[in-house]
Design an enzyme around this catalytic site. Sequence first.
Site, PDB file in Angstrom:
ATOM      1  N   HIS A  66       4.280  59.245 -12.397  1.00 20.15           N
ATOM      2  CA  HIS A  66       5.188  58.242 -12.029  1.00 20.15           C
ATOM      3  C   HIS A  66       5.349  57.171 -13.318  1.00 20.15           C
ATOM      4  O   HIS A  66       4.068  56.363 -13.342  1.00 20.15           O
ATOM      5  CB  HIS A  66       5.425  57.716 -10.805  1.00 20.15           C
ATOM      6  CG  HIS A  66       5.737  58.582  -9.560  1.00 20.15           C
ATOM      7  ND1 HIS A  66       4.814  58.473  -8.477  1.00 20.15           N
ATOM      8  CD2 HIS A  66       6.649  59.461  -9.421  1.00 20.15           C
ATOM      9  CE1 HIS A  66       5.230  59.512  -7.614  1.00 20.15           C
ATOM     10  NE2 HIS A  66       6.331  60.177  -8.428  1.00 20.15           N
ATOM     11  N   GLU A  88       3.967  53.529 -12.606  1.00 16.24           N
ATOM     12  CA  GLU A  88       2.684  53.147 -11.845  1.00 16.24           C
ATOM     13  C   GLU A  88       1.718  53.009 -12.978  1.00 16.24           C
ATOM     14  O   GLU A  88       1.133  54.130 -13.480  1.00 16.24           O
ATOM     15  CB  GLU A  88       2.461  54.159 -11.158  1.00 16.24           C
ATOM     16  CG  GLU A  88       3.801  54.165 -10.016  1.00 16.24           C
ATOM     17  CD  GLU A  88       3.567  55.533  -8.907  1.00 16.24           C
ATOM     18  OE1 GLU A  88       2.434  56.022  -8.932  1.00 16.24           O
ATOM     19  OE2 GLU A  88       4.593  55.429  -8.336  1.00 16.24           O
ATOM     20  N   HIS A 136      -1.887  57.226  -8.471  1.00 15.74           N
ATOM     21  CA  HIS A 136      -0.755  56.559  -8.290  1.00 15.74           C
ATOM     22  C   HIS A 136      -0.920  55.177  -7.893  1.00 15.74           C
ATOM     23  O   HIS A 136      -2.004  54.893  -6.934  1.00 15.74           O
ATOM     24  CB  HIS A 136       0.020  57.467  -6.900  1.00 15.74           C
ATOM     25  CG  HIS A 136       0.331  58.721  -7.294  1.00 15.74           C
ATOM     26  ND1 HIS A 136       1.671  58.942  -7.674  1.00 15.74           N
ATOM     27  CD2 HIS A 136      -0.258  59.747  -7.635  1.00 15.74           C
ATOM     28  CE1 HIS A 136       1.822  60.290  -8.188  1.00 15.74           C
ATOM     29  NE2 HIS A 136       0.703  60.774  -8.036  1.00 15.74           N
ATOM     30  N   GLU A 154      -4.237  56.593  -4.261  1.00 14.63           N
ATOM     31  CA  GLU A 154      -3.061  55.474  -3.936  1.00 14.63           C
ATOM     32  C   GLU A 154      -3.386  54.213  -3.873  1.00 14.63           C
ATOM     33  O   GLU A 154      -4.008  53.924  -2.989  1.00 14.63           O
ATOM     34  CB  GLU A 154      -2.105  56.183  -2.820  1.00 14.63           C
ATOM     35  CG  GLU A 154      -0.824  55.838  -2.513  1.00 14.63           C
ATOM     36  CD  GLU A 154       0.312  56.096  -3.491  1.00 14.63           C
ATOM     37  OE1 GLU A 154       0.626  55.204  -4.405  1.00 14.63           O
ATOM     38  OE2 GLU A 154       0.580  57.222  -3.745  1.00 14.63           O
TER      39      GLU A 154
END
Lengths: 297, 297
Positions: A14, A17, A106, A166
């Site tokens: 992404h 990010e 992420h 994450e």
Amino acid sequence: MSSIKRVAIVGGTHGNEFSGIYLLKKWQQQPQSISRPSFCSEMVFANPKAHQENKRYLDHDLNRQFGLADLNNPDLTSYEQCRAKAMNQQLGPKGNAQTDFIIDLHNTTSNMGPSLILLQSDEFNRKMGAYIKCKMPETVVEFEDYSSVDEHHFVSSIAKQGVIIEVGPQPQSVIRQDILDWMEALTQHVLDYVHLSNINALPELPETYEAFQYSETLTLPVNEKGERIGMVHKDVQDADFKPIYNGSAIFTLFNGEIITWDGDYEAYPHFINEAAYYDNNLAMSLARKITVKTSDE
Amino acid sequence: MSSIKRVAIVGGTHGNEFSGIYLLKKWQQQPQSISRPSFCSEMVFANPKAHQENKRYLDHDLNRQFGLADLNNPDLTSYEQCRAKAMNQQLGPKGNAQTDFIIDLHNTTSNMGPSLILLQSDEFNRKMGAYIKCKMPETVVEFEDYSSVDEHHFVSSIAKQGVIIEVGPQPQSVIRQDILDWMEALTQHVLDYVHLSNINALPELPETYEAFQYSETLTLPVNEKGERIGMVHKDVQDADFKPIYNGSAIFTLFNGEIITWDGDYEAYPHFINEAAYYDNNLAMSLARKITVKTSDE
């Protein structure tokens, strides 16, 4: 378990990010820091064009493009659909991949701290969770093992084994040092685990440990036109991986009314109020707390 | 001071700062909540197209388009440049505006809490700061009075008087209840102040109070290609309006080196690591702490 010879670390799946993108830049200067004697490592900057435009993605969410049928469908031609095919060629092909293990990096705007998301609950992954919890106890381990790796649409599903790292809270398009440090430490521990597992030199691990298992996703309250009429209740905001119960306040409507959760188990919200999920009016994911048995033996 | 007869509340000047946009929706259902007996109020959704696309702006930052020369320059034709001209027609024209007072609602990803930004330090504004600090002591009052209102390029500079309400931390594209509640409370107190000032019924105010005055902006460390080579130091992150001194750590380079501040006064960083300022590699603004004399008398 055959040993892992080839590892890929993916950043910038992404484009907004930033932690993974800047860690890749850092490791490109010092590639020895992500190598281990028992495997070779490569780095992939997944969505450079979205990063250039400072967006999550241009046309489609890249981290939903790795279903086997989609990878093999020549009619899917958006930027991210092409990028997925190119990555599948570079790291895969999915189902018979050259890469044995993928780490996909992420960020979330939610208060999830350092989290390790595992797409299957085989012994290799259960031991990884145990190892990581020993080395970095603040890490949350979550199993999203509701479907087989083949059926997952995530980047990391190209290879037989993989994890999603994450880390949050971090606003989109920001680099926070605390978040970068967490992501770097967690990645290093995962690489250590893979190496120690390869050479059969894992330390003694606890027999069981506490983790979470994804259960469902809650959407924000909307009116008949699909417009949001409420927000996440302030008591739930930032309370990722803290329990809620039947009757807990979860939403506040803009008219002041409070909506409670109508569920029948002790649930652990996470990805609470994640900015990227606003397109779909997603409010949060829920999980159950589980006790994981580390080893098959 | 002539009394204020017409007030405009502007939301969505930046399309991904959601609090003001959702407060406008709320107040449209209950317009009496933003009216007062001594003036009429209107609401303006400044950049609906950027909000639709979930971006700060399409072509140019709308909150930099209100310089007098730019408003009068017919060659400036981007979406935001046109929007600025349209808003100037609706609320202005700047220099001779129909609207007497503008409240412009903003969010920041920085940990600034509820902040009131004032573009001039005349008695009306100094009293407003004192009134707000009495009613809502957690509010930070900052004067950005480095140029005359005419010379400012902000939305609120269309009218002779105006304020920027800036509330954070909130990631872009997110609605946090705590931030929404702060913004609503602060807006209500500003409206109350204008009304009480209009009818000469202000309560007794303290003779002086503590505020901040903008001094300068710091940029992130970059290499000769203009690429960022460091980030805000973790000790400064989230420490908006906490003092730094000569020698305080402010940046961490990706190679681990720490950069300290080379300044000669007690400085108060704010807008620390604001996501929207990444285009320009801005790291933070600095201010001096000042003691404001409330009244001319």
